[in-house]
Write a protein that holds these residues in place. Sequence first.
Motif, short mmCIF file in Angstrom:
data_model
loop_
_atom_site.label_atom_id
_atom_site.label_comp_id
_atom_site.label_asym_id
_atom_site.label_seq_id
_atom_site.Cartn_x
_atom_site.Cartn_y
_atom_site.Cartn_z
N GLY A 147 0.77 -1.23 0.00
CA GLY A 147 0.00 0.00 0.00
C GLY A 147 0.80 1.29 0.00
O GLY A 147 0.23 2.36 -0.15
N HIS A 148 2.11 1.22 0.17
CA HIS A 148 2.92 2.44 0.15
C HIS A 148 3.14 2.87 -1.29
O HIS A 148 3.62 2.10 -2.11
CB HIS A 148 4.27 2.20 0.83
N ARG A 149 2.75 4.08 -1.60
CA ARG A 149 2.92 4.59 -2.97
C ARG A 149 3.69 5.90 -2.91
O ARG A 149 3.20 6.89 -2.38
CB ARG A 149 1.56 4.86 -3.62
N PRO A 150 4.91 5.92 -3.48
CA PRO A 150 5.62 7.19 -3.58
C PRO A 150 4.82 8.16 -4.45
O PRO A 150 4.11 7.76 -5.37
CB PRO A 150 6.93 6.81 -4.26
N ALA A 151 4.94 9.45 -4.15
CA ALA A 151 4.20 10.46 -4.91
C ALA A 151 4.58 10.43 -6.37
O ALA A 151 3.73 10.55 -7.25
CB ALA A 151 4.46 11.85 -4.31
N GLU A 152 5.85 10.26 -6.66
CA GLU A 152 6.32 10.19 -8.04
C GLU A 152 6.62 8.73 -8.37
O GLU A 152 7.77 8.31 -8.50
CB GLU A 152 7.56 11.05 -8.21
N LEU A 153 5.56 7.95 -8.53
CA LEU A 153 5.70 6.50 -8.70
C LEU A 153 6.50 6.14 -9.95
O LEU A 153 7.38 5.27 -9.89
CB LEU A 153 4.32 5.83 -8.74
N SER A 154 6.23 6.78 -11.07
CA SER A 154 6.94 6.43 -12.29
C SER A 154 8.43 6.75 -12.17
O SER A 154 9.28 5.98 -12.64
CB SER A 154 6.33 7.14 -13.50
#
Length: 121
Positions: free
Chosen positions: A59-66
């Motif tokens: 569930g952890h998603r960095p703000a700049e995922l790409s």
Amino acid sequence: MSTPLVVVLTVVAVVLAGVGALSTALHRRIGTAHLATAGVLELLLLVQGGLAVAGMAGGHRPAELSTFLAYLGSVVLLPIAGVLWARSEPTRWAGTVLAVAALTVAVMLWRLVDLWAVTGG
């Protein structure tokens, strides 16, 4: 992402850079010590990559995922590319190729830590 593992990875990368620079200074080609250190670095990078993927699955998603995924994929492939390039280099500069790749890994790891810390929630 595990910050203590990033510290260990940074130390291994700096050791690889030092060994590469030393072999260049001594006018030597790369050898078993270079390849073993690069192998340890790659193994630890795969562990870190697995931890990052597990964190994202949790569930952890960095703000700049790409951007994060691009850095993560690149940092895992960089030691392999460095070793392949260094093995094909017939001069003493093979150590420099490995040193540059290792230092790039160290910098990219800390950028990954920064990207991981900023969540998009």
